[in-house]
Design a protein around this motif. Structure first.
Motif, PDB file in Angstrom:
ATOM      1  N   GLY A 103      54.057  18.858  60.210  1.00 24.65           N
ATOM      2  CA  GLY A 103      52.784  19.487  60.560  1.00 24.65           C
ATOM      3  C   GLY A 103      52.229  18.973  61.860  1.00 24.65           C
ATOM      4  O   GLY A 103      52.743  18.026  62.467  1.00 24.65           O
ATOM      5  N   GLU A 104      51.144  19.605  62.293  1.00 22.82           N
ATOM      6  CA  GLU A 104      50.458  19.234  63.533  1.00 22.82           C
ATOM      7  C   GLU A 104      49.075  18.706  63.187  1.00 22.82           C
ATOM      8  O   GLU A 104      48.177  19.461  62.830  1.00 22.82           O
ATOM      9  N   PRO A 105      48.838  17.369  63.268  1.00 23.90           N
ATOM     10  CA  PRO A 105      47.514  16.835  62.968  1.00 23.90           C
ATOM     11  C   PRO A 105      46.564  17.020  64.152  1.00 23.90           C
ATOM     12  O   PRO A 105      46.961  16.835  65.308  1.00 23.90           O
ATOM     13  N   VAL A 106      45.326  17.388  63.857  1.00 26.51           N
ATOM     14  CA  VAL A 106      44.296  17.528  64.885  1.00 26.51           C
ATOM     15  C   VAL A 106      43.078  16.711  64.455  1.00 26.51           C
ATOM     16  O   VAL A 106      42.541  16.899  63.369  1.00 26.51           O
ATOM     17  N   ARG A 107      42.657  15.805  65.325  1.00 28.35           N
ATOM     18  CA  ARG A 107      41.560  14.883  65.052  1.00 28.35           C
ATOM     19  C   ARG A 107      40.242  15.493  65.524  1.00 28.35           C
ATOM     20  O   ARG A 107      40.168  16.064  66.608  1.00 28.35           O
ATOM     21  N   THR A 108      39.180  15.365  64.714  1.00 27.96           N
ATOM     22  CA  THR A 108      37.887  15.947  65.064  1.00 27.96           C
ATOM     23  C   THR A 108      36.750  14.957  64.835  1.00 27.96           C
ATOM     24  O   THR A 108      36.926  13.904  64.224  1.00 27.96           O
ATOM     25  N   ARG A 109      35.582  15.369  65.281  1.00 30.06           N
ATOM     26  CA  ARG A 109      34.351  14.652  64.949  1.00 30.06           C
ATOM     27  C   ARG A 109      34.055  14.789  63.457  1.00 30.06           C
ATOM     28  O   ARG A 109      34.602  15.642  62.758  1.00 30.06           O
ATOM     29  N   VAL A 110      33.137  13.959  62.973  1.00 30.69           N
ATOM     30  CA  VAL A 110      32.665  14.049  61.592  1.00 30.69           C
ATOM     31  C   VAL A 110      31.687  15.220  61.476  1.00 30.69           C
ATOM     32  O   VAL A 110      30.874  15.454  62.367  1.00 30.69           O
ATOM     33  N   GLY A 111      31.759  15.957  60.374  1.00 27.30           N
ATOM     34  CA  GLY A 111      30.794  17.025  60.131  1.00 27.30           C
ATOM     35  C   GLY A 111      31.444  18.366  59.907  1.00 27.30           C
ATOM     36  O   GLY A 111      32.389  18.737  60.612  1.00 27.30           O
ATOM     37  N   HIS A 112      30.927  19.108  58.922  1.00 31.74           N
ATOM     38  CA  HIS A 112      31.601  20.343  58.515  1.00 31.74           C
ATOM     39  C   HIS A 112      31.596  21.393  59.613  1.00 31.74           C
ATOM     40  O   HIS A 112      32.563  22.161  59.749  1.00 31.74           O
ATOM     41  N   SER A 113      30.550  21.463  60.427  1.00 34.37           N
ATOM     42  CA  SER A 113      30.514  22.504  61.458  1.00 34.37           C
ATOM     43  C   SER A 113      31.599  22.271  62.504  1.00 34.37           C
ATOM     44  O   SER A 113      32.212  23.215  63.008  1.00 34.37           O
ATOM     45  N   PHE A 114      31.873  20.994  62.828  1.00 34.10           N
ATOM     46  CA  PHE A 114      32.935  20.682  63.787  1.00 34.10           C
ATOM     47  C   PHE A 114      34.316  21.001  63.196  1.00 34.10           C
ATOM     48  O   PHE A 114      35.175  21.568  63.868  1.00 34.10           O
ATOM     49  N   ILE A 115      34.508  20.618  61.947  1.00 36.61           N
ATOM     50  CA  ILE A 115      35.807  20.839  61.318  1.00 36.61           C
ATOM     51  C   ILE A 115      36.079  22.327  61.146  1.00 36.61           C
ATOM     52  O   ILE A 115      37.174  22.818  61.426  1.00 36.61           O
ATOM     53  N   LYS A 116      35.081  23.075  60.693  1.00 38.06           N
ATOM     54  CA  LYS A 116      35.288  24.507  60.494  1.00 38.06           C
ATOM     55  C   LYS A 116      35.553  25.220  61.820  1.00 38.06           C
ATOM     56  O   LYS A 116      36.385  26.134  61.889  1.00 38.06           O
ATOM     57  N   ALA A 117      34.860  24.792  62.864  1.00 35.64           N
ATOM     58  CA  ALA A 117      35.107  25.394  64.177  1.00 35.64           C
ATOM     59  C   ALA A 117      36.525  25.091  64.656  1.00 35.64           C
ATOM     60  O   ALA A 117      37.206  25.959  65.211  1.00 35.64           O
ATOM     61  N   GLU A 118      36.982  23.876  64.431  1.00 34.33           N
ATOM     62  CA  GLU A 118      38.331  23.499  64.856  1.00 34.33           C
ATOM     63  C   GLU A 118      39.386  24.197  64.001  1.00 34.33           C
ATOM     64  O   GLU A 118      40.459  24.559  64.480  1.00 34.33           O
ATOM     65  N   MET A 119      39.085  24.388  62.729  1.00 30.58           N
ATOM     66  CA  MET A 119      40.015  25.123  61.874  1.00 30.58           C
ATOM     67  C   MET A 119      40.171  26.562  62.360  1.00 30.58           C
ATOM     68  O   MET A 119      41.273  27.108  62.372  1.00 30.58           O
ATOM     69  N   ALA A 120      39.051  27.159  62.767  1.00 28.03           N
ATOM     70  CA  ALA A 120      39.115  28.535  63.273  1.00 28.03           C
ATOM     71  C   ALA A 120      39.892  28.582  64.585  1.00 28.03           C
ATOM     72  O   ALA A 120      40.704  29.486  64.806  1.00 28.03           O
TER      73      ALA A 120
END
Length: 459
Positions: free
Chosen positions: A305-322
């Motif tokens: 898989g391809e791991p992608v690191r993000t900031r903490v917080g659901h809005s950041f994670i959901k945006a990165e998932m999209a």
């Protein structure tokens, strides 16, 4: 409460949601204004209806009704889903293709309440994607309420059974070996949703605190605090159960306890579920926030898989998932996000994955999860400070320039040392706190680094 104080919504409308003490920060007048402001925002997207659900807090029904009045003032219709968990509301938003509002203060004490908002398809709304606009519009409406007529309609809708069927369609547990699982609902919404999700599965549920009670008479519905897991840990051992599950107040987060009564780290759960999702979606992207264990990206890479690191917080994670079309994402706080669930977070679906993996493994949960738990972690440690920025700068200065040290500022300060140890120091958005997380290859090294950083913070 004077109207001028009520019109100042800066401490009520926060970075990710609406949250405050009732009625000091959040009352029915504020809820009505927020409902109208929300309707204005989503109306620009072409929305004609809004789905609403609420938790078991005493203030949730009146606040949700006031919010619905505000929505209807703008001519939008309301779909009232009634009692539900936050992930049930996200399901409703995706299933019905409608913007949503969930009335809950999650794990906060009884005197709090709040609202989690999303666009149609459970798309997140945060400070930079609509919440700031909602706050300003609501403040204007409180000062100038205008016409009180309501042209939108309101309709009761049943969502719980469809939500449960959808979750069960994503993880096949019909043929799993018999399992005995203790579930601590903490008097929160898992007491409402767990029976519906598990009713047709070959899993024996031992219920704890399933009675819906927004006063939380047994313990706070916050499993991130180890003190709130003690009852469950004891019960798992007493019942000789295969596992324990602890949900927070709005049942969107789930913590897992193994058969020994030990807590399984959310990072290990993230890695476990990631491996399962990568088996279905080879080469997929997996999101993890920067506080999850480094074991997560290691294991994701090992499984193609391809791991992608993000900031903490659901809005950041959901945006990165999209952005990346990620198949799954996990946080250290036990929020788990699934592409098959409109990229929204659902602890219930993560729990089903864990139980399915446990059934397939055949051995105890501790043996299953051991392979995903590679490093020693401090957990999150909070320190009260006078000046967050000044204290962070002092810590950074102490490490910058050391041989092999790498720092980054994606979210607070992350320092990686030459021996692979790392720590993150992150300010709270709402309190004068710095949050420290430390990880190292073994417990002794972790404790040395933890104490070294804490001494700099607290001296």
């Amino acid at each position: 409460m004077p109207s001028q104080t009520r019109r100042d919504l800066s401490r009520t409308v926060k970075a990710y949601d609406v949250r405050g003490v009732v009625p000091d920060d959040l009352d029915e007048a504020v809820a009505t204004a927020l409902g109208e402001a929300f309707a204005r925002l989503v109306g620009k997207d072409g929305a004609t209806r809004v789905v609403i659900a609420y938790d078991m807090r005493e203030s949730s029904i009146p606040l949700s009704r006031a919010f619905a009045d505000g929505v209807r003032k703008r001519g939008l219709d309301v779909l009232d889903a009634g009692l539900g968990s936050t992930d049930m509301l996200y399901f409703a938003s995706g299933h019905l293709d409608a913007p949503g509002a969930m009335f809950t203060a999650s794990h906060n004490p009884a005197r709090y309440n709040g609202i989690k908002l999303c666009r149609a398809g459970a798309a997140p709304i945060g400070q930079d994607s609509g919440l700031a606009e909602i706050r300003e519009t609501a403040a204007e409406l409180l000062a100038n309420p205008g016409d009180d007529s309501k042209t939108g309609t309101i309709e009761q809708v049943e969502i719980l059974d469809a939500y449960a069927r959808h979750l069960r369609s994503l993880v096949d547990l019909d043929g799993c070996r018999p399992l005995r699982v203790v579930v601590d609902a903490g008097n929160g919404m898992a007491g409402h949703t767990v029976p519906a999700v598990f009713k047709s599965l070959p899993i024996e549920i031992v219920p704890m605190y399933f009675e819906l009670d927004g006063d939380f008479p047994n313990h706070e519905a916050n499993p991130l605090d180890p003190a709130n897991l003690v009852d469950l840990q004891k019960r798992v051992q007493q019942e000789h159960a295969d596992a324990g599950l602890a949900f927070d107040g709005d049942a969107d987060r789930c913590f897992v306890i193994d058969e020994r009564g030990e807590c399984v780290s959310p990072s290990a759960i993230t890695a476990l579920v990631a491996v399962r999702e990568l088996a279905k979606h080879p080469g997929g992207t997996i999101i993890h926030n920067l506080i999850t264990s480094r074991a997560v990206p290691d294991i994701v890479k090992e499984h193609g898989g391809e791991p992608v690191r993000t900031r903490v917080g659901h809005s950041f994670i959901k945006a990165e998932m999209a952005r990346t079309d990620a198949v799954f994402g996990g946080e250290h706080s036990a929020h788990y996000y699934f592409r098959d669930f409109w990229r929204a977070d659902t602890g219930m679906l993560a729990a089903l994955h864990v139980l399915s993996a446990l059934s397939e493994h055949g051995g105890p949960l501790s043996a299953l999860t051991a392979r995903f738990d590679r490093y020693a972690s401090s957990g999150e440690i909070n320190s009260t400070v006078d000046d967050q920025a000044e204290c962070t700068a002092k810590v950074a200065l102490a490490y910058e320039g050391r041989p092999g040290v790498v720092t980054d500022r994606m979210d607070g300060l992350t320092v990686t040392l030459a021996d692979g140890c790392w720590f993150n120091l992150r300010p709270s958005n709402t309190e004068p706190l710095l949050r420290l997380n430390v990880e190292a290859p073994d417990a002794d090294r972790m404790e040395v680094l933890r104490d070294e950083v804490l001494s700099l913070i607290r001296e």
